[in-house]
Design an enzyme around this catalytic site. Structure first.
Site, PDB file in Angstrom:
ATOM      1  N   HIS A   1       5.764  -0.117  -6.292  1.00 49.59           N
ATOM      2  CA  HIS A   1       4.110  -1.284  -5.416  1.00 49.59           C
ATOM      3  C   HIS A   1       4.363  -1.377  -3.784  1.00 49.59           C
ATOM      4  O   HIS A   1       3.279  -1.171  -2.885  1.00 49.59           O
ATOM      5  CB  HIS A   1       5.222  -2.021  -6.196  1.00 49.59           C
ATOM      6  CG  HIS A   1       3.924  -3.478  -5.102  1.00 49.59           C
ATOM      7  ND1 HIS A   1       2.547  -4.001  -5.531  1.00 49.59           N
ATOM      8  CD2 HIS A   1       4.134  -4.729  -4.309  1.00 49.59           C
ATOM      9  CE1 HIS A   1       2.691  -4.978  -5.133  1.00 49.59           C
ATOM     10  NE2 HIS A   1       3.742  -4.741  -3.962  1.00 49.59           N
TER      11      HIS A   1
ATOM     12  N   HIS B   1       1.079  -1.572  -1.003  1.00 52.19           N
ATOM     13  CA  HIS B   1       0.747  -1.016   0.710  1.00 52.19           C
ATOM     14  C   HIS B   1       0.076  -0.973   1.151  1.00 52.19           C
ATOM     15  O   HIS B   1      -0.215  -0.911   2.466  1.00 52.19           O
ATOM     16  CB  HIS B   1       1.609  -2.532   0.665  1.00 52.19           C
ATOM     17  CG  HIS B   1       1.810  -3.715   0.057  1.00 52.19           C
ATOM     18  ND1 HIS B   1       0.722  -5.123   0.341  1.00 52.19           N
ATOM     19  CD2 HIS B   1       2.905  -3.998  -0.788  1.00 52.19           C
ATOM     20  CE1 HIS B   1       1.338  -5.854  -0.072  1.00 52.19           C
ATOM     21  NE2 HIS B   1       2.131  -5.427  -1.172  1.00 52.19           N
TER      22      HIS B   1
ATOM     23  N   GLU C   1      -1.730  -9.127  -1.640  1.00 54.23           N
ATOM     24  CA  GLU C   1      -1.958  -8.458  -3.042  1.00 54.23           C
ATOM     25  C   GLU C   1      -3.058  -8.646  -3.954  1.00 54.23           C
ATOM     26  O   GLU C   1      -3.552  -7.873  -4.969  1.00 54.23           O
ATOM     27  CB  GLU C   1      -1.263  -9.732  -3.787  1.00 54.23           C
ATOM     28  CG  GLU C   1       0.372  -9.022  -3.144  1.00 54.23           C
ATOM     29  CD  GLU C   1       0.966  -8.040  -3.050  1.00 54.23           C
ATOM     30  OE1 GLU C   1       0.885  -7.285  -3.435  1.00 54.23           O
ATOM     31  OE2 GLU C   1       2.212  -8.509  -2.393  1.00 54.23           O
TER      32      GLU C   1
ATOM     33  N   SER D   1      -2.666  -1.698  -8.335  1.00 54.10           N
ATOM     34  CA  SER D   1      -1.491  -0.833  -8.832  1.00 54.10           C
ATOM     35  C   SER D   1      -1.414  -2.055 -10.358  1.00 54.10           C
ATOM     36  O   SER D   1      -0.777  -1.649 -11.286  1.00 54.10           O
ATOM     37  CB  SER D   1       0.213  -1.122  -8.127  1.00 54.10           C
ATOM     38  OG  SER D   1       0.106  -2.515  -7.749  1.00 54.10           O
TER      39      SER D   1
HETATM   40  N1  H2B Z   1       9.204 -10.124  -0.324  1.00 49.13           N
HETATM   41  C1  H2B Z   1       9.783  -8.977  -0.334  1.00 49.13           C
HETATM   42  N2  H2B Z   1      10.490  -8.020  -0.651  1.00 49.13           N
HETATM   43  N3  H2B Z   1       8.571  -8.049  -0.439  1.00 49.13           N
HETATM   44  C2  H2B Z   1       7.286  -8.884  -0.597  1.00 49.13           C
HETATM   45  O1  H2B Z   1       6.354  -7.985  -1.100  1.00 49.13           O
HETATM   46  C3  H2B Z   1       7.518 -10.234  -0.214  1.00 49.13           C
HETATM   47  C4  H2B Z   1       8.247 -11.028   0.170  1.00 49.13           C
HETATM   48  N4  H2B Z   1       6.122 -10.948  -0.582  1.00 49.13           N
HETATM   49  N5  H2B Z   1       8.860 -12.221  -0.057  1.00 49.13           N
HETATM   50  C5  H2B Z   1       5.797 -12.311  -0.300  1.00 49.13           C
HETATM   51  C6  H2B Z   1       7.350 -13.247  -0.486  1.00 49.13           C
HETATM   52  C7  H2B Z   1       4.527 -13.379  -0.390  1.00 49.13           C
HETATM   53  O2  H2B Z   1       4.654 -13.522  -1.792  1.00 49.13           O
HETATM   54  C8  H2B Z   1       4.155 -14.531   0.329  1.00 49.13           C
HETATM   55  C9  H2B Z   1       4.229 -14.214   1.759  1.00 49.13           C
HETATM   56  O3  H2B Z   1       5.211 -15.301   0.118  1.00 49.13           O
HETATM   57 FE    FE Z   2       3.433  -6.602  -2.410  1.00 47.07          FE
END
Ligand code: H2B
Ligand code: FE
Length: 284
Positions: free
Chosen positions: A153, A158, A198, A218
């Protein structure tokens, strides 16, 4: 920098995680996570992981399935950045190499992380052009599904977008708005992140809507769901209260369409200014 606190799936898997009953998987995931916990940015490159044949097979499956979707569904910025990373089907990319590519394109970097971070920490990283990424793979029994971010992912979803400057600036603006924000605003910015980074869509020309959100790009099913006309497609406005996020139970009920990354970045910066305005503070 010290080790970041890991929330949610952190070290113990939830019961509905496909790897919950697989001790070998759990040990492997914990071991890869421990590399991230012990890594310090100042101490050198991100440690390399020798991926097992099973992990390689998961990567191979995910990459080949998604690659077919991109020509029709991914936005033009994604398509033009994708080749920079030279993803190969038979080899799981190393975070360090990916981070170097990103650095050369937009001056962003990747930092390994042991699991889901608290939104405030994750958003703060974005303000400093740092994307926290997991280094382990999803469970091999369900290569098309993961309840938590995994390397597939992070890399396929990203990285190509973060190699585009206009997009990277938008993401940085989301991160900057979170610095010093109160908990309510961090929650709002989490939704902004969710509905853009996302699950975001972007207008291309007059009648095309393409995907740039990592969660959409994805997911084969999600793309079809959007095309079905069932969900609401709304213009992106970070000043509005955003709908509830849907995590596991199917797809989003609404998606937001950007006119351009530059326009969205300007809106985000205006939001950050309004939040910090002592005379007329922004509230939802
Ligand atoms: N942590 C990690 N490791 N990857 C992410 O993509 C992620 C996260 N997304 N923590 C964040 C939260 C997102 O859902 C938002 C900003 O809270
Ligand atoms: Fe993500």
């Amino acid at each position: 920098m010290s080790t970041l606190w890991v929330a949610g799936f952190g070290s113990d898997l939830a019961e509905d995680h496909p790897g919950f009953h697989d001790d070998v998987y759990k040990r492997r995931r914990a071991w890869i996570s421990s590399l991230a916990r012990e890594h310090r940015v100042s101490s050198g490159p991100i440690p390399r992981v020798e991926y097992t044949p099973e992990e390689v097979a998961t990567w191979t499956h995910v990459l080949s399935k998604l690659k077919d979707l991109f020509p029709d569904h991914a936005c033009q910025q994604y398509l033009s950045s994708f080749p920079y990373f030279n993803f190969q089907g038979d080899q799981v990319p190393q975070l360090e190499d990916i981070s170097q590519v990103l650095k050369s394109r937009t001056n962003w970097q990747v930092r390994p992380v042991a699991g889901l971070l608290h939104p405030r920490d994750f958003l703060a990283g974005l303000a400093f052009k740092c994307f926290h990424s997991t280094q382990y793979l999803r469970h091999h029994s369900q290569p098309s599904y993961t309840p938590e971010p995994d390397l597939c992912h992070e890399l396929i979803g990203h990285m190509p977008m973060l190699a585009n400057q206009g997009y990277a600036d938008l993401v940085q603006a989301i991160g900057e708005a979170s610095l010093g924000a109160d908990d309510k605003m961090v929650w709002h910015l989490t939704k902004v992140y969710w509905y853009t980074v996302e699950f975001g869509l972007i207008r291309e020309g007059r009648d095309h809507i393409k995907a740039f959100g990592a969660g959409v790009l994805s997911s084969y099913g999600e793309l079809k769901h959007i095309a079905s006309g069932a969900p609401d497609l709304l213009p992106f406005d970070p000043f509005q209260k955003l709908p509830k996020m849907s995590y596991k139970d199917g797809y989003q009920k609404a998606y937001f369409i950007l006119d351009s990354f530059e326009d969205a970045e300007q809106k985000l910066r205006a939001l950050a200014r309004a939040m910090k305005d002592p005379v007329q503070p922004f509230s939802l």
